[in-house]
Design an enzyme around this catalytic site. Structure first.
Site, mmCIF file in Angstrom:
data_model
loop_
_atom_site.group_PDB
_atom_site.id
_atom_site.type_symbol
_atom_site.label_atom_id
_atom_site.label_comp_id
_atom_site.label_asym_id
_atom_site.label_seq_id
_atom_site.Cartn_x
_atom_site.Cartn_y
_atom_site.Cartn_z
ATOM 1 N N GLN A 1 -4.497 5.618 -6.233
ATOM 2 C CA GLN A 1 -3.304 5.042 -5.893
ATOM 3 C C GLN A 1 -3.224 3.640 -5.194
ATOM 4 O O GLN A 1 -2.494 3.562 -4.361
ATOM 5 C CB GLN A 1 -2.398 6.156 -5.329
ATOM 6 C CG GLN A 1 -1.870 7.140 -6.219
ATOM 7 C CD GLN A 1 -1.020 6.772 -7.333
ATOM 8 O OE1 GLN A 1 -0.382 5.915 -7.132
ATOM 9 N NE2 GLN A 1 -0.987 7.475 -8.507
ATOM 10 N N SER A 2 -4.167 2.782 -5.499
ATOM 11 C CA SER A 2 -4.328 1.702 -4.827
ATOM 12 C C SER A 2 -3.201 0.538 -4.973
ATOM 13 O O SER A 2 -2.947 0.321 -6.115
ATOM 14 C CB SER A 2 -5.743 0.967 -5.280
ATOM 15 O OG SER A 2 -5.897 -0.375 -4.734
ATOM 16 N N ASN A 3 -2.437 0.254 -3.952
ATOM 17 C CA ASN A 3 -1.569 -0.780 -4.229
ATOM 18 C C ASN A 3 -2.103 -2.101 -4.299
ATOM 19 O O ASN A 3 -1.505 -2.996 -5.027
ATOM 20 C CB ASN A 3 -0.685 -0.855 -2.883
ATOM 21 C CG ASN A 3 0.079 0.457 -2.447
ATOM 22 O OD1 ASN A 3 0.657 0.986 -3.451
ATOM 23 N ND2 ASN A 3 -0.382 0.944 -1.457
#
Ligand SMILES: *Cc1c(COP(=O)(O)O)cnc(C)c1O
Length: 344
Positions: free
Chosen positions: A75-77
């Site tokens: 879930q890398s921004n």
């Protein structure tokens, strides 16, 4: 401090707002809490990586790159904002995702940032936890070079001296806003991970001798390791800026008591912080970074770490689309319709 000497593209909405949080301040009984809205940088739902990418993508373009490669957690921004920055500048983008949590549910593996990566046109490839992701990116870059492509590798979180310039820029912007408003900032608090945000802030604020102390709330590494990596990058960033020696070791402070069981794993404090900020200020935090950062700030307020009249600015680094990957974690704070109102 003169950032125009460095290549930069303009892809963020700036200045981001600096706003008071009166209802949160009242709920905690002080200090005066403020929020710097770097969740509002505008690029495909925004966040702190956009400021870094203004300098990183400019460097990629200057080097003649035609494709960027980066990496992050599922879930890398950072991955999502890199995909958007690449799309906006006509570069291709490949994303390597490391499974740091072991979560296998659809929401985590497909929704939130992952959904947006794909909509933004960046394919993702998943690697098991504890993979050497820097080496994995080099491998992919070598394959592409062998095929005549010109890859540009962006480290996890965009955290190197080039990316950190984005937070030197934020330090300048924040100081100018505070000066215009007549606001004396006594503390600046934010979530710290791959270190580029804090390193840029410290290099900028110390370089200007602003007297504004920064506290990073850790989300992964223990305190010593976090402070070491921030200090190293802050010192290197100061050198890159032409002000070597501007950053002292004791200006780099991290509190890593709010990580919980590990990176990306929810804590009770994070869930409380996300719900409290949403219900007092209508602001959405994220479950991995700003939620834990705010959990730390709330706890420090309750422990009386700050004076009642002090002004404490929380830098909101973004990430709220990550909430969609963590649906299950918020079951306990689902409000009840109870006949006399919402009961919050
Ligand atoms: C990446 C990120 C951070 C941490 O910033 P670093 O520069 O990696 O320390 C904080 N908050 C959010 C929402 C992020 O995506």
């Amino acid at each position: 401090m003169h950032l125009s000497r460095f290549p930069r593209i303009r892809i963020g909405h700036m200045n981001t707002p600096l706003e008071p949080m009166p209802r949160l301040s009242a709920a905690l009984g002080g200090p005066n809490l403020w929020i710097k809205r770097d969740d509002c940088t505008g690029l495909a739902t925004g966040g702190n990586k956009t400021r870094k990418l203004e300098f990183l993508i400019a460097d990629a373009l200057e080097q003649g790159a035609d494709i960027v490669i980066t990496q992050g957690a599922t879930q890398s921004n950072h991955a999502r904002q890199t995909a958007a920055a690449a799309a906006k500048t006509g570069l291709e983008c490949l994303i390597l995702l490391e499974d740091r949590t072991g979560y296998t549910d659809e929401a985590y593996t497909r929704s939130g940032n992952v959904l947006l990566d794909h909509i933004l046109g960046a394919p993702t490839r998943t690697y098991p936890g504890a993979t050497d992701m820097a080496a994995a990116m080099e491998e992919v870059a070598d394959e592409l070079r062998a095929k005549g492509r010109k890859p540009y590798v962006i480290p996890g979180g965009g955290s190197n001296v080039i990316g950190a310039l984005g937070y030197v820029n934020c330090a300048i912007e924040l100081t100018a806003q505070a000066n215009d408003m007549g606001l004396r900032i006594d503390h600046l608090v934010h979530a710290t991970g791959s270190a580029g945000t804090q390193a840029g802030l410290v290099a900028g604020l110390e370089g200007m001798r602003s007297g504004i102390p920064v506290l990073g709330i850790g989300v992964r590494a223990p305190k010593e390791r976090q402070e070491d990596s921030v200090y190293k990058l802050a010192a290197a960033t100061a050198e890159h800026l032409g002000i070597p020696g501007a950053v002292s070791r004791d200006s780099v402070r991290a509190n890593c008591d709010y990580v919980g069981e590990g990176y990306g794993l929810p804590t009770d404090g994070m869930i409380e912080a996300v719900a409290l900020l949403a219900r007092t200020e209508g602001v959405l935090l994220d479950p991995v970074y700003s939620g834990k950062g705010m959990a730390g700030l709330i706890d420090l307020c309750r422990k009386g770490e700050f004076g009642k009249g002090e002004n404490v600015v929380f830098l909101h680094t973004g990430g709220s689309v990550g909430l969609f990957g963590y649906q299950g974690a918020f079951a306990d704070v689902t409000p009840q319709w109870n006949g006399t109102g919402a009961g919050n």
